[in-house]
Motif scaffolding. Structure first.
Motif, short mmCIF file in Angstrom:
data_model
loop_
_atom_site.label_atom_id
_atom_site.label_comp_id
_atom_site.label_asym_id
_atom_site.label_seq_id
_atom_site.Cartn_x
_atom_site.Cartn_y
_atom_site.Cartn_z
N ASN A 22 0.82 -1.21 0.00
CA ASN A 22 0.00 0.00 0.00
C ASN A 22 0.85 1.26 0.00
OD1 ASN A 22 -2.38 -1.49 -0.01
ND2 ASN A 22 -2.60 -1.44 2.21
N LEU A 23 1.89 1.28 0.80
CA LEU A 23 2.79 2.44 0.84
C LEU A 23 3.48 2.65 -0.50
CD1 LEU A 23 4.46 2.00 4.36
CD2 LEU A 23 2.89 3.81 3.66
N THR A 24 3.90 1.57 -1.12
CA THR A 24 4.59 1.68 -2.40
C THR A 24 3.62 2.13 -3.49
OG1 THR A 24 6.10 -0.06 -1.67
CG2 THR A 24 6.11 0.47 -4.01
N GLN A 25 2.39 1.66 -3.46
CA GLN A 25 1.38 2.12 -4.41
C GLN A 25 1.15 3.62 -4.25
OE1 GLN A 25 -1.83 -0.55 -3.40
NE2 GLN A 25 -1.43 -1.86 -5.17
N ASN A 26 1.10 4.08 -3.02
CA ASN A 26 0.95 5.53 -2.77
C ASN A 26 2.15 6.30 -3.30
OD1 ASN A 26 -1.55 5.22 -1.56
ND2 ASN A 26 -0.70 5.13 0.50
N MET A 27 3.34 5.74 -3.14
CA MET A 27 4.54 6.40 -3.66
C MET A 27 4.47 6.52 -5.18
SD MET A 27 7.72 4.79 -1.43
CE MET A 27 8.76 4.90 -2.85
N VAL A 28 4.03 5.47 -5.86
CA VAL A 28 3.91 5.51 -7.31
C VAL A 28 2.92 6.59 -7.73
CG1 VAL A 28 3.08 4.21 -9.33
CG2 VAL A 28 4.62 3.12 -7.70
N GLU A 29 1.78 6.65 -7.05
CA GLU A 29 0.79 7.67 -7.36
C GLU A 29 1.35 9.08 -7.14
OE1 GLU A 29 -2.68 6.77 -5.04
OE2 GLU A 29 -2.89 4.79 -5.96
N ASN A 30 2.05 9.26 -6.04
CA ASN A 30 2.61 10.57 -5.73
C ASN A 30 3.70 10.98 -6.72
OD1 ASN A 30 0.88 10.92 -3.56
ND2 ASN A 30 2.33 10.07 -2.09
N TYR A 31 4.58 10.05 -7.08
CA TYR A 31 5.60 10.36 -8.07
C TYR A 31 4.98 10.68 -9.43
CZ TYR A 31 9.57 9.15 -5.09
OH TYR A 31 10.52 9.13 -4.10
N ASN A 32 3.89 9.99 -9.75
CA ASN A 32 3.19 10.28 -11.00
C ASN A 32 2.62 11.70 -10.98
OD1 ASN A 32 2.34 9.59 -13.57
ND2 ASN A 32 0.39 8.79 -12.84
N LEU A 33 2.05 12.09 -9.85
CA LEU A 33 1.52 13.46 -9.72
C LEU A 33 2.64 14.50 -9.83
CD1 LEU A 33 -1.11 13.08 -6.85
CD2 LEU A 33 -1.56 13.58 -9.25
N LEU A 34 3.78 14.21 -9.20
CA LEU A 34 4.92 15.13 -9.29
C LEU A 34 5.38 15.28 -10.73
CD1 LEU A 34 7.07 14.11 -6.19
CD2 LEU A 34 6.00 16.33 -6.61
N ARG A 55 12.22 13.23 -12.12
CA ARG A 55 10.88 12.78 -11.71
C ARG A 55 10.53 11.44 -12.38
NH1 ARG A 55 10.57 15.82 -7.46
NH2 ARG A 55 10.06 18.01 -7.81
N GLU A 56 10.87 11.32 -13.65
CA GLU A 56 10.60 10.06 -14.35
C GLU A 56 11.40 8.91 -13.73
OE1 GLU A 56 11.51 10.99 -18.42
OE2 GLU A 56 9.40 11.39 -18.88
N SER A 57 12.64 9.16 -13.39
CA SER A 57 13.48 8.13 -12.78
C SER A 57 12.90 7.69 -11.43
CB SER A 57 14.90 8.63 -12.58
OG SER A 57 15.52 8.87 -13.81
N GLN A 58 12.45 8.66 -10.64
CA GLN A 58 11.86 8.33 -9.35
C GLN A 58 10.60 7.49 -9.53
OE1 GLN A 58 11.41 12.36 -8.00
NE2 GLN A 58 13.20 12.24 -6.67
N LEU A 59 9.79 7.84 -10.52
CA LEU A 59 8.57 7.09 -10.80
C LEU A 59 8.91 5.66 -11.22
CD1 LEU A 59 5.52 6.81 -11.19
CD2 LEU A 59 5.81 7.87 -13.45
N VAL A 60 9.87 5.50 -12.11
CA VAL A 60 10.24 4.16 -12.58
C VAL A 60 10.79 3.32 -11.43
CG1 VAL A 60 11.85 2.90 -14.06
CG2 VAL A 60 10.58 4.85 -14.97
N GLU A 61 11.62 3.91 -10.59
CA GLU A 61 12.17 3.17 -9.45
C GLU A 61 11.06 2.71 -8.51
OE1 GLU A 61 15.22 5.49 -7.53
OE2 GLU A 61 16.37 5.66 -9.39
N ALA A 62 10.08 3.57 -8.26
CA ALA A 62 8.95 3.21 -7.40
C ALA A 62 8.12 2.10 -8.03
CB ALA A 62 8.11 4.43 -7.09
N GLU A 63 7.91 2.18 -9.35
CA GLU A 63 7.15 1.14 -10.04
C GLU A 63 7.88 -0.19 -9.99
OE1 GLU A 63 6.68 3.09 -13.80
OE2 GLU A 63 4.61 3.65 -13.35
N ILE A 64 9.18 -0.17 -10.14
CA ILE A 64 9.97 -1.40 -10.06
C ILE A 64 9.87 -1.99 -8.66
CG2 ILE A 64 12.34 -2.32 -10.08
CD1 ILE A 64 12.87 -0.41 -12.46
N LYS A 65 9.96 -1.13 -7.67
CA LYS A 65 9.85 -1.59 -6.29
C LYS A 65 8.48 -2.22 -6.05
CE LYS A 65 10.46 -0.10 -1.52
NZ LYS A 65 10.77 1.00 -0.62
N LEU A 66 7.45 -1.64 -6.62
CA LEU A 66 6.11 -2.18 -6.46
C LEU A 66 6.00 -3.57 -7.08
CD1 LEU A 66 3.19 -1.85 -5.52
CD2 LEU A 66 2.71 -0.65 -7.68
N LEU A 67 6.64 -3.73 -8.23
CA LEU A 67 6.59 -5.05 -8.88
C LEU A 67 7.34 -6.08 -8.06
CD1 LEU A 67 7.14 -4.09 -12.61
CD2 LEU A 67 5.02 -4.77 -11.53
#
Length: 67
Positions: A22-34, A55-67
């Motif tokens: 759940n925390l990681t999903q929130n991070m992905v959403e927040n990085y996407n908004l940023l 910002r794109e790199s942060q989003l990709v890293e968060a998405e990878i972590k979620l996977l």
């Protein structure tokens, strides 16, 4: 008693994993908004590609972590 303790450990692990997901999903959403916000700033001339790439790199890293 031993089986009950083992079951409690598994339940706690499950709950912890769910919270982490759940925390990681929130991070992905927040990085996407940023990223979206930064793209809007870029369109207005108030940002640059370096920040967008960051910002794109942060989003990709968060998405990878979620996977």
């Amino acid at each position: 008693m031993f089986l009950q303790n083992k079951l409690n450990v598994y339940i706690n692990d499950w709950n912890n994993n769910q919270q982490q997901i759940n925390l990681t999903q929130n991070m992905v959403e927040n990085y996407n908004l940023l990223l979206k916000g930064e793209l809007e700033k870029f369109k207005m001339g108030e940002s640059d590609l370096f920040i967008i790439n960051t910002r794109e790199s942060q989003l990709v890293e968060a998405e990878i972590k979620l996977l």
